[in-house]
Motif scaffolding. Structure first.
Motif, PDB file in Angstrom:
ATOM      1  N   GLY A 159       0.789  -1.225   0.000  1.00 30.16           N
ATOM      2  CA  GLY A 159       0.000   0.000   0.000  1.00 30.16           C
ATOM      3  C   GLY A 159       0.823   1.278   0.000  1.00 30.16           C
ATOM      4  N   PHE A 160       2.138   1.166   0.205  1.00 29.95           N
ATOM      5  CA  PHE A 160       3.022   2.329   0.152  1.00 29.95           C
ATOM      6  C   PHE A 160       3.709   2.381  -1.204  1.00 29.95           C
ATOM      7  CE2 PHE A 160       3.729   1.710   4.954  1.00 29.95           C
ATOM      8  CZ  PHE A 160       2.780   2.657   5.291  1.00 29.95           C
ATOM      9  N   THR A 161       3.907   3.590  -1.716  1.00 31.12           N
ATOM     10  CA  THR A 161       4.710   3.748  -2.928  1.00 31.12           C
ATOM     11  C   THR A 161       6.184   3.592  -2.552  1.00 31.12           C
ATOM     12  OG1 THR A 161       5.021   6.135  -2.646  1.00 31.12           O
ATOM     13  CG2 THR A 161       3.024   5.406  -3.862  1.00 31.12           C
ATOM     14  N   ALA A 162       7.024   3.434  -3.541  1.00 29.24           N
ATOM     15  CA  ALA A 162       8.464   3.331  -3.291  1.00 29.24           C
ATOM     16  C   ALA A 162       8.975   4.595  -2.615  1.00 29.24           C
ATOM     17  CB  ALA A 162       9.214   3.076  -4.592  1.00 29.24           C
ATOM     18  N   LYS A 163       8.478   5.741  -3.028  1.00 30.06           N
ATOM     19  CA  LYS A 163       8.894   7.011  -2.425  1.00 30.06           C
ATOM     20  C   LYS A 163       8.489   7.072  -0.956  1.00 30.06           C
ATOM     21  CE  LYS A 163       8.502  11.991  -3.122  1.00 30.06           C
ATOM     22  NZ  LYS A 163       7.908  13.064  -3.928  1.00 30.06           N
ATOM     23  N   GLN A 164       7.279   6.637  -0.646  1.00 29.71           N
ATOM     24  CA  GLN A 164       6.820   6.629   0.748  1.00 29.71           C
ATOM     25  C   GLN A 164       7.638   5.658   1.586  1.00 29.71           C
ATOM     26  OE1 GLN A 164       2.737   5.664  -0.161  1.00 29.71           O
ATOM     27  NE2 GLN A 164       2.056   7.791   0.107  1.00 29.71           N
ATOM     28  N   LYS A 165       7.925   4.485   1.041  1.00 26.20           N
ATOM     29  CA  LYS A 165       8.748   3.501   1.759  1.00 26.20           C
ATOM     30  C   LYS A 165      10.115   4.084   2.083  1.00 26.20           C
ATOM     31  CE  LYS A 165       6.550  -0.566  -0.214  1.00 26.20           C
ATOM     32  NZ  LYS A 165       6.701  -1.819  -0.942  1.00 26.20           N
ATOM     33  N   ASN A 166      10.716   4.745   1.099  1.00 30.34           N
ATOM     34  CA  ASN A 166      12.042   5.325   1.318  1.00 30.34           C
ATOM     35  C   ASN A 166      12.000   6.435   2.355  1.00 30.34           C
ATOM     36  OD1 ASN A 166      13.523   3.665  -0.387  1.00 30.34           O
ATOM     37  ND2 ASN A 166      13.145   4.952  -2.158  1.00 30.34           N
ATOM     38  N   ARG A 167      11.010   7.294   2.282  1.00 33.57           N
ATOM     39  CA  ARG A 167      10.915   8.415   3.223  1.00 33.57           C
ATOM     40  C   ARG A 167      10.761   7.892   4.659  1.00 33.57           C
ATOM     41  NH1 ARG A 167       6.899  12.188   5.381  1.00 33.57           N
ATOM     42  NH2 ARG A 167       7.959  14.164   5.655  1.00 33.57           N
ATOM     43  N   ILE A 168       9.826   6.982   4.852  1.00 34.08           N
ATOM     44  CA  ILE A 168       9.610   6.427   6.192  1.00 34.08           C
ATOM     45  C   ILE A 168      10.845   5.667   6.666  1.00 34.08           C
ATOM     46  CG2 ILE A 168       8.234   4.788   7.541  1.00 34.08           C
ATOM     47  CD1 ILE A 168       5.871   5.530   5.592  1.00 34.08           C
TER      48      ILE A 168
ATOM     49  N   MET B 136       3.340   7.871   8.432  1.00 35.10           N
ATOM     50  CA  MET B 136       2.482   6.711   8.173  1.00 35.10           C
ATOM     51  C   MET B 136       1.024   7.051   8.458  1.00 35.10           C
ATOM     52  SD  MET B 136       4.595   3.226   9.064  1.00 35.10           S
ATOM     53  CE  MET B 136       4.139   3.215  10.742  1.00 35.10           C
ATOM     54  N   ILE B 137       0.769   7.767   9.546  1.00 34.86           N
ATOM     55  CA  ILE B 137      -0.603   8.158   9.874  1.00 34.86           C
ATOM     56  C   ILE B 137      -1.199   8.974   8.724  1.00 34.86           C
ATOM     57  CG2 ILE B 137      -2.009   9.651  11.372  1.00 34.86           C
ATOM     58  CD1 ILE B 137      -0.045   8.801  13.680  1.00 34.86           C
ATOM     59  N   MET B 138      -0.441   9.939   8.231  1.00 36.33           N
ATOM     60  CA  MET B 138      -0.931  10.791   7.157  1.00 36.33           C
ATOM     61  C   MET B 138      -1.234   9.994   5.891  1.00 36.33           C
ATOM     62  SD  MET B 138       1.447  14.144   8.010  1.00 36.33           S
ATOM     63  CE  MET B 138       1.586  14.606   6.343  1.00 36.33           C
ATOM     64  N   ILE B 139      -0.383   9.035   5.572  1.00 36.90           N
ATOM     65  CA  ILE B 139      -0.612   8.189   4.397  1.00 36.90           C
ATOM     66  C   ILE B 139      -1.882   7.366   4.580  1.00 36.90           C
ATOM     67  CG2 ILE B 139       0.280   6.203   3.098  1.00 36.90           C
ATOM     68  CD1 ILE B 139       3.144   7.370   3.762  1.00 36.90           C
ATOM     69  N   PHE B 140      -2.051   6.773   5.758  1.00 31.73           N
ATOM     70  CA  PHE B 140      -3.238   5.945   6.002  1.00 31.73           C
ATOM     71  C   PHE B 140      -4.521   6.777   6.017  1.00 31.73           C
ATOM     72  CE2 PHE B 140      -0.205   2.840   8.198  1.00 31.73           C
ATOM     73  CZ  PHE B 140      -0.172   1.993   7.099  1.00 31.73           C
ATOM     74  N   VAL B 141      -4.475   7.964   6.608  1.00 33.04           N
ATOM     75  CA  VAL B 141      -5.659   8.832   6.614  1.00 33.04           C
ATOM     76  C   VAL B 141      -6.030   9.213   5.180  1.00 33.04           C
ATOM     77  CG1 VAL B 141      -6.502  11.138   7.261  1.00 33.04           C
ATOM     78  CG2 VAL B 141      -5.376   9.684   8.965  1.00 33.04           C
ATOM     79  N   LYS B 142      -5.043   9.538   4.382  1.00 33.92           N
ATOM     80  CA  LYS B 142      -5.291   9.874   2.969  1.00 33.92           C
ATOM     81  C   LYS B 142      -5.938   8.696   2.239  1.00 33.92           C
ATOM     82  CE  LYS B 142      -3.083  11.509  -1.226  1.00 33.92           C
ATOM     83  NZ  LYS B 142      -1.837  11.801  -1.911  1.00 33.92           N
ATOM     84  N   LYS B 143      -5.441   7.496   2.501  1.00 34.59           N
ATOM     85  CA  LYS B 143      -6.007   6.301   1.865  1.00 34.59           C
ATOM     86  C   LYS B 143      -7.451   6.069   2.311  1.00 34.59           C
ATOM     87  CE  LYS B 143      -1.817   3.790   0.745  1.00 34.59           C
ATOM     88  NZ  LYS B 143      -2.005   3.921  -0.695  1.00 34.59           N
ATOM     89  N   ILE B 144      -7.736   6.318   3.585  1.00 31.91           N
ATOM     90  CA  ILE B 144      -9.105   6.171   4.091  1.00 31.91           C
ATOM     91  C   ILE B 144     -10.023   7.159   3.378  1.00 31.91           C
ATOM     92  CG2 ILE B 144     -10.591   6.561   6.101  1.00 31.91           C
ATOM     93  CD1 ILE B 144      -8.235   5.432   7.810  1.00 31.91           C
TER      94      ILE B 144
END
Length: 128
Positions: free
Chosen positions: A60-69, A115-123
């Motif tokens: 569920g994470f993009t490569a960019k999100q994985k790298n940032r986190i 991670m919270i921000m990514i999950f809230v956006k997905k919701i």
């Protein structure tokens, strides 16, 4: 992504080695408070290794999100856990690097917040 998993695996192995080192070799060398501090560093390192395994295998994470986190948690481990290791195992004092450990904690917090921000956006996207 695989680079992050290699680093994560190394950090996990290192946490186990340091945990064993702390529970066996350091019992006679450190005070109880110092040993508890060392164990906290190992525990936080391992917690974030487990989160890193999730982050880097979660589709569920993009490569960019994985790298940032990942970078945020890598920096958290480096600054938080490693500063505590340095304070407990060397002549470096907490006074001389007082800002390093909390900076590591801040990296952990920003990683979790990301991670919270990514999950809230997905919701929100899912609800639409």
């Amino acid at each position: 992504m695989f680079k992050n998993l290699v680093i994560t695996s190394f950090l996990g192995m290192f946490a186990i080695v340091l945990g064993a080192f702390g529970s066996h070799a350091l019992k006679e060398l450190l005070t109880l408070d110092q040993l508890l501090s060392f164990e906290t560093a190992v525990r936080y390192q391992m917690y974030h290794v487990l989160v890193l395994l999730f982050v880097n295998t979660f589709e569920g994470f993009t490569a960019k999100q994985k790298n940032r986190i990942s970078y945020l948690f890598f920096l958290g481990i480096l600054f938080f856990s490693c500063s505590i290791y340095a304070i407990q195992l060397t002549s470096i004092t907490a006074k001389s690097i007082w800002f390093i450990t909390p900076l590591g904690g801040l990296f952990f917090i920003i990683g979790w917040l990301s991670m919270i921000m990514i999950f809230v956006k997905k919701i929100r996207e899912h609800v639409k």
